[in-house]
Design an enzyme around this catalytic site. Structure first.
Site, PDB file in Angstrom:
ATOM      1  NE  ARG A 186      -7.598   2.090  -5.516  1.00  0.00           N
ATOM      2  CZ  ARG A 186      -6.383   2.132  -5.005  1.00  0.00           C
ATOM      3  NH1 ARG A 186      -5.362   2.495  -5.754  1.00  0.00           N
ATOM      4  NH2 ARG A 186      -6.181   1.814  -3.740  1.00  0.00           N
TER       5      ARG A 186
ATOM      6  CG  HIS B  21      -0.318   2.309  -9.273  1.00  0.00           C
ATOM      7  ND1 HIS B  21      -0.516   1.875  -7.976  1.00  0.00           N
ATOM      8  CD2 HIS B  21      -1.406   3.066  -9.586  1.00  0.00           C
ATOM      9  CE1 HIS B  21      -1.674   2.351  -7.535  1.00  0.00           C
ATOM     10  NE2 HIS B  21      -2.229   3.087  -8.483  1.00  0.00           N
TER      11      HIS B  21
ATOM     12  CB  SER C  70      -8.706  -5.362  -3.264  1.00  0.00           C
ATOM     13  OG  SER C  70      -9.296  -4.094  -3.501  1.00  0.00           O
TER      14      SER C  70
ATOM     15  NE  ARG D 240      -7.637   0.838   5.388  1.00  0.00           N
ATOM     16  CZ  ARG D 240      -7.482   2.150   5.576  1.00  0.00           C
ATOM     17  NH1 ARG D 240      -7.734   2.693   6.744  1.00  0.00           N
ATOM     18  NH2 ARG D 240      -7.083   2.929   4.586  1.00  0.00           N
TER      19      ARG D 240
ATOM     20  CD  GLU E 119     -13.221  -4.874  -1.395  1.00  0.00           C
ATOM     21  OE1 GLU E 119     -12.056  -5.284  -1.633  1.00  0.00           O
ATOM     22  OE2 GLU E 119     -14.088  -5.586  -0.855  1.00  0.00           O
ATOM     23  CG  ASN E 120      -7.838  -2.043  -5.324  1.00  0.00           C
ATOM     24  OD1 ASN E 120      -6.931  -2.858  -5.115  1.00  0.00           O
ATOM     25  ND2 ASN E 120      -8.113  -1.073  -4.450  1.00  0.00           N
TER      26      ASN E 120
ATOM     27  CG  ASP F 273      -2.100   0.937   1.084  1.00  0.00           C
ATOM     28  OD1 ASP F 273      -2.360   1.415  -0.037  1.00  0.00           O
ATOM     29  OD2 ASP F 273      -2.763   1.204   2.109  1.00  0.00           O
ATOM     30  N   GLY F 274       0.334   2.329  -0.566  1.00  0.00           N
ATOM     31  CA  GLY F 274       1.003   3.622  -0.496  1.00  0.00           C
ATOM     32  C   GLY F 274       1.586   4.131  -1.812  1.00  0.00           C
ATOM     33  CG  ASN F 275       2.008   1.623  -5.233  1.00  0.00           C
ATOM     34  OD1 ASN F 275       2.937   1.425  -4.462  1.00  0.00           O
ATOM     35  ND2 ASN F 275       1.513   0.675  -6.013  1.00  0.00           N
TER      36      ASN F 275
ATOM     37  CB  SER G  73      -7.709  -3.652   2.962  1.00  0.00           C
ATOM     38  OG  SER G  73      -7.473  -2.429   3.631  1.00  0.00           O
TER      39      SER G  73
HETATM   40  C1  IPE Z   1      -5.371  -2.817  -0.235  1.00  0.00           C
HETATM   41  O1  IPE Z   1      -5.042  -1.490  -0.433  1.00  0.00           O
HETATM   42  C2  IPE Z   1      -5.413  -3.533  -1.564  1.00  0.00           C
HETATM   43  C3  IPE Z   1      -4.118  -3.738  -2.189  1.00  0.00           C
HETATM   44  C4  IPE Z   1      -2.968  -3.476  -1.654  1.00  0.00           C
HETATM   45  C5  IPE Z   1      -4.170  -4.314  -3.515  1.00  0.00           C
HETATM   46  P1  IPE Z   1      -6.167  -0.355  -0.584  1.00  0.00           P
HETATM   47  O2  IPE Z   1      -5.456   0.923  -0.720  1.00  0.00           O
HETATM   48  O3  IPE Z   1      -7.104  -0.727  -1.670  1.00  0.00           O
HETATM   49  O4  IPE Z   1      -6.926  -0.497   0.813  1.00  0.00           O
HETATM   50  P2  IPE Z   1      -7.780   0.588   1.623  1.00  0.00           P
HETATM   51  O5  IPE Z   1      -8.742   1.183   0.651  1.00  0.00           O
HETATM   52  O6  IPE Z   1      -6.822   1.602   2.146  1.00  0.00           O
HETATM   53  O7  IPE Z   1      -8.418  -0.178   2.727  1.00  0.00           O
HETATM   54  C1  IPE Z   2      -1.489   0.249  -3.379  1.00  0.00           C
HETATM   55  O1  IPE Z   2      -1.290   1.625  -3.429  1.00  0.00           O
HETATM   56  C2  IPE Z   2      -1.703  -0.343  -4.758  1.00  0.00           C
HETATM   57  C3  IPE Z   2      -3.077  -0.784  -5.020  1.00  0.00           C
HETATM   58  C4  IPE Z   2      -4.062  -0.802  -4.157  1.00  0.00           C
HETATM   59  C5  IPE Z   2      -3.363  -1.253  -6.372  1.00  0.00           C
HETATM   60  P1  IPE Z   2      -2.496   2.653  -3.401  1.00  0.00           P
HETATM   61  O2  IPE Z   2      -2.858   2.999  -4.799  1.00  0.00           O
HETATM   62  O3  IPE Z   2      -3.616   2.134  -2.572  1.00  0.00           O
HETATM   63  O4  IPE Z   2      -1.802   3.893  -2.693  1.00  0.00           O
HETATM   64  P2  IPE Z   2      -2.471   4.915  -1.669  1.00  0.00           P
HETATM   65  O5  IPE Z   2      -3.077   4.103  -0.558  1.00  0.00           O
HETATM   66  O6  IPE Z   2      -3.511   5.665  -2.429  1.00  0.00           O
HETATM   67  O7  IPE Z   2      -1.344   5.763  -1.225  1.00  0.00           O
HETATM   68 MG    MG Z   3      -4.106   2.361  -0.619  1.00  0.00          MG
END
Ligand code: IPE
Ligand code: IPE
Ligand code: MG
Length: 253
Positions: free
Chosen positions: A72, A38, A66, A195, A68-69, A21-23, A197
């Site tokens: 986006r 990413h 996920s 969390r 849920e993704n 997480d955190g990209n 997720s």
């Molecule tokens: C969890 O990250 C899913 C992946 C790392 C693929 P998210 O960024 O989607 O999770 P939430 O929305 O913060 O719970």
């Molecule tokens: C995790 O990074 C990658 C995926 C969920 C695909 P995020 O895209 O969730 O990065 P933040 O949470 O918005 O920083």
């Molecule tokens: Mg995230």
């Protein structure tokens, strides 16, 4: 299924799972578009795949997308699928050279056809590598997984392949995407969120958790080693007492 580590009492977790997480925040901090985060995240996937193996890990599961993704913005989802395709194309040779088995968990049949084809080819060509496995969680969600498993289990009962009188976890867990995989010993989440997720809710029942504030593109081999060192300090009790899992010195068992 009990973990490898539970059997072998090793300080190195056999199965490490990571919520990458955190990209997006990494990119935002630099005034870059999210997709740039990413892209850098994919580089960390590469380095972490080999770092984990160097450190003695046998199986690495990465939460890449996920269920849920999909919600986006469409351009981000499209870019993520494009990156996945690019990654798989580029890595096949490396997986073969370095003897990495690839497998997936999740509803992969809902991924773009091109990605599905690459996944099938890569899994087919790496299936005989048994020393180290990279598991990509793609279109994965624990609740979806349980719903899918319950449906498959019910169908098996109707077909007479399962008995309702034998409703053990051991039998039911064969219907999860993770069938045949050991449970994760260590689950790491980057980016400072504490969390789960919707990731490996059942399989992580007795996993140790390490949360780090580092954003995924900044995560290095040293950070993985630090998480493993933290894991080694934990006492896994599985519901027993400390005395039971760690007999007094000199005690015979
Ligand atoms: C969890 O990250 C899913 C992946 C790392 C693929 P998210 O960024 O989607 O999770 P939430 O929305 O913060 O719970
Ligand atoms: C995790 O990074 C990658 C995926 C969920 C695909 P995020 O895209 O969730 O990065 P933040 O949470 O918005 O920083
Ligand atoms: Mg995230």
């Amino acid at each position: 299924m009990p973990s490898y580590a539970a059997h072998h009492k090793t300080a190195v977790p056999a199965h490490v799972a990571i919520i990458m997480d955190g990209n997006g925040r990494w990119a935002k901090q630099r005034g870059l578009p999210r997709i740039e985060g990413h892209r850098r995240g994919v580089e960390t996937v590469r380095t972490t795949t080999f770092a984990a193996r160097d450190l003695g890990v046998k199986m690495l599961t990465l939460y890449a997308f996920s269920v849920e993704n999909w919600k986006r913005p469409q351009d981000e989802v499209g870019a993520l699928m494009g990156l996945l395709e690019y990654y798989l194309k580029k890595e096949l040779e490396t997986f073969i050279r370095d003897r990495v088995q690839l497998r997936t968990i999740g509803r992969t049949d809902e991924l773009p056809a091109g990605v599905q084809k690459l996944l099938r080819t890569t899994m087919e060509e790496t299936r005989h590598f048994t020393d180290y496995t990279l598991v990509l969680a793609l279109n994965y969600g624990s609740r979806t997984e349980i719903a899918d498993a319950a449906r498959a289990y019910a169908a098996a009962v109707v077909a007479g392949r399962e008995q309702l009188t034998d409703g053990s976890w051991d039998r039911f867990s064969r219907y999860l995407y993770t069938a045949g995989m050991p449970d994760p010993d260590l689950i790491i989440r980057t980016s400072g969120e504490s969390r789960i997720s919707n990731f490996l809710l059942m399989q992580g029942a007795y996993a140790e958790f390490v949360f780090t504030p580092l954003l995924w593109p900044d995560f290095t081999k040293a950070d993985l080693a630090a998480a493993i060192a933290e894991f080694a300090k934990r006492e896994r009790r599985y519901g027993l007492t400390s005395e039971q899992v760690k007999p007094a010195p000199g005690a015979t068992q």
